[in-house]
Design an enzyme around this catalytic site. Structure first.
Site, PDB file in Angstrom:
ATOM      1  N   GLU A 184       0.868  -1.270   0.279  1.00 55.88           N
ATOM      2  CA  GLU A 184       0.167  -0.077  -0.182  1.00 55.88           C
ATOM      3  C   GLU A 184       0.809   1.236  -0.157  1.00 55.88           C
ATOM      4  OE1 GLU A 184      -3.031  -0.528   2.826  1.00 55.88           O
ATOM      5  OE2 GLU A 184      -3.621  -2.651   2.298  1.00 55.88           O
ATOM      6  N   GLU A 372      -5.391  -8.437   1.015  1.00 59.94           N
ATOM      7  CA  GLU A 372      -5.380  -8.249   2.045  1.00 59.94           C
ATOM      8  C   GLU A 372      -6.985  -8.127   1.830  1.00 59.94           C
ATOM      9  OE1 GLU A 372      -4.267  -5.124   4.768  1.00 59.94           O
ATOM     10  OE2 GLU A 372      -1.699  -5.729   4.280  1.00 59.94           O
TER      11      GLU A 372
END
Length: 467
Positions: A184, A372
């Site tokens: 991220e 995720e």
């Protein structure tokens, strides 16, 4: 806005075989969130060690000095992971555990052999159990020594990161073939260097553009090093992403801008499309003030896969009080959403299908993994059990839409639940529990939640689990 109808999914009959024999089932973790042992065996401090000890930075006033004690308990934890039926384990390497000074010998630093030894043992234990290790090279824990030299806004970080990748891939590349470069990058650059919500807690627009650009350069360069050093490498990177909806029809332009920031900022340079400057004119400052000649070409790298990290959709409206984006989030509570998580996130399963479709339509995206997805709820222990039916509903409904996308031909080939163990959730502290396994942080006792048992039954067809 109207609430989405959640599709009825019979979780008791959810079948892994519908996803195909090669679909990867795993859990995802991060070094700082689970390892503990922050001052042992030569590990140097990271920005999260520093940040979490500053007053008021973590909502609960906690830190991850101990966390889940995974550093000491990884053998029993991985045995439990195997019993749950998962065939892949995603974990990150602590940069400061391997290179305490941030750099290696090539740039005047040193390699911590004890750190390499820990991860070598961890990898070997995964392999001995038949668990495929998936390594994330950077999951936000920059060595404090490098932050003291300017951190991600410093151009030298591309070289610092490159040496770290080189050391790790030469140490473990003969055993590990699945590599993730960044976790991220939007979160670490924007939350760390612009809003200050995450480590290192810097708040300045002056830092933002260099942090973004150097992160994007490091992402591509890291990919090139993995491919050079690891024979048969399967290399990717991960993005946090959400479908963006306008609150009203007049908010469409705001939604387009937010989509450019949240979903397009790092994937498009990777694909050779450059930064989305048309929608976000302030990004033009990268080319004018930050980039060096040839940089734009160096942003691109042909990744084998893209990891999507998806939890919720985002609904926005026009706002004249939010510079650069001129838009703001419309909270689920304001929209009268009925199903929300402890984090205040909307439970909206169809958004999983939508985000896979959005990224799957890029010509350069070959393969997608959900690296995720998960939810925090108010878990309680009752007679030694945690009956988290809401989390079962979350995963089964979101997986329904993963399967929907796969059946429509989108190249989605795996699902990593966030997360294996309840852990230190960054600026939120230990309060939010995302794990399939409950952790009593006073005693370090592990209790498999009903959601963990659900995955075990789905993945192995076994109804009982050894505690």
């Amino acid at each position: 806005m109207t609430n989405q109808t959640i599709l009825p999914v019979d979780s008791s009959n959810f079948d892994r075989h519908a996803f195909g024999p090669d679909f990867v089932w795993g859990t995802a973790t991060a070094a700082y969130q689970i390892e503990g042992a922050v001052d042992r065996d030569g590990r140097g401090p990271s920005i999260w060690d520093t940040f979490s000890h500053l007053k008021g930075k973590i909502k609960t006033g906690e830190h991850a000095d101990v966390a889940c004690e995974f550093y000491d308990r990884y053998e029993s934890d991985l045995r439990l992971h195997k019993e749950l039926g998962f065939d892949a384990f995603r974990f990150s390497l602590s940069w400061s555990r391997i290179l305490p000074d941030g750099t290696g010998p090539r740039q005047g630093g040193r390699i911590n052999e004890a750190g390499l030894h820990f991860y070598d043992q961890l990898i070997d234990h995964c392999l001995s159990l038949g668990i495929t290790p998936w390594i994330t090279l950077y999951h936000w824990d920059l060595p404090q020594a490098l932050e003291d030299k300017g951190g991600w806004p410093n151009r030298k970080i591309v070289d610092w990161f490159s040496e770290f990748v080189d050391v790790c891939t030469k140490a473990f590349g003969h055993k590990v073939k699945h590599w993730i470069i960044l976790n991220e990058p939007l979160a670490s650059s924007v939350l760390g260097y612009f809003t200050g919500q995450h480590a290192p807690g810097r708040r300045s627009f002056r830092n933002l553009l260099p942090a973004i650009h150097h992160t994007a350069l490091a992402q591509a360069e890291g990919g090139r090093i993995v491919r050079q050093n690891v024979s048969g490498a399967h290399v990717g990177t991960t993005f946090s992403c959400s479908p963006i909806d306008p609150f009203t029809p007049s908010d469409q332009a705001a939604a387009i801008r937010v989509d450019a920031l949240l979903n397009r900022l790092f994937i498009e340079p990777t694909l050779g499309l450059g930064y989305p400057t048309k929608e976000l004119p302030f990004l033009a400052g990268i080319a004018k003030k930050v980039a060096k000649p040839g940089d734009m070409d160096q942003l691109a790298f042909d990744f084998d896969f893209i990891g999507l990290q998806h939890y919720f959709r985002v609904v926005v409206e026009q706002s004249y009080f939010m510079p650069y984006l001129w838009s703001k989030d419309v909270s689920p509570l304001r929209r009268n959403v009925q199903k929300i998580t402890e984090m205040g996130w909307e439970v909206y399963p169809e958004s999983m299908y939508r985000i896979i479709r959005q990224f799957g339509q890029y010509e350069g995206v070959k393969k997608i993994y959900i690296t995720e997805s998960g939810a925090a709820f108010y878990d309680t222990v009752d007679q030694g059990k945690v009956n988290d039916t809401a989390r079962i509903d979350y995963h089964s409904n979101y997986l329904h839409h993963v399967l929907r996308a796969k059946q429509e031909g989108f190249p989605v080939d795996g699902y990593f639940a966030w997360t294996f163990l309840d852990n230190f959730e960054w600026a939120e502290g230990y309060r939010p529990r995302f794990g399939l396994v409950y952790v009593d942080f006073r005693t370090q006792q592990r209790i498999v939640k009903a959601s963990g048992r659900w995955f075990q039954h789905m993945l192995t067809n076994e109804k009982t689990l050894t505690q």
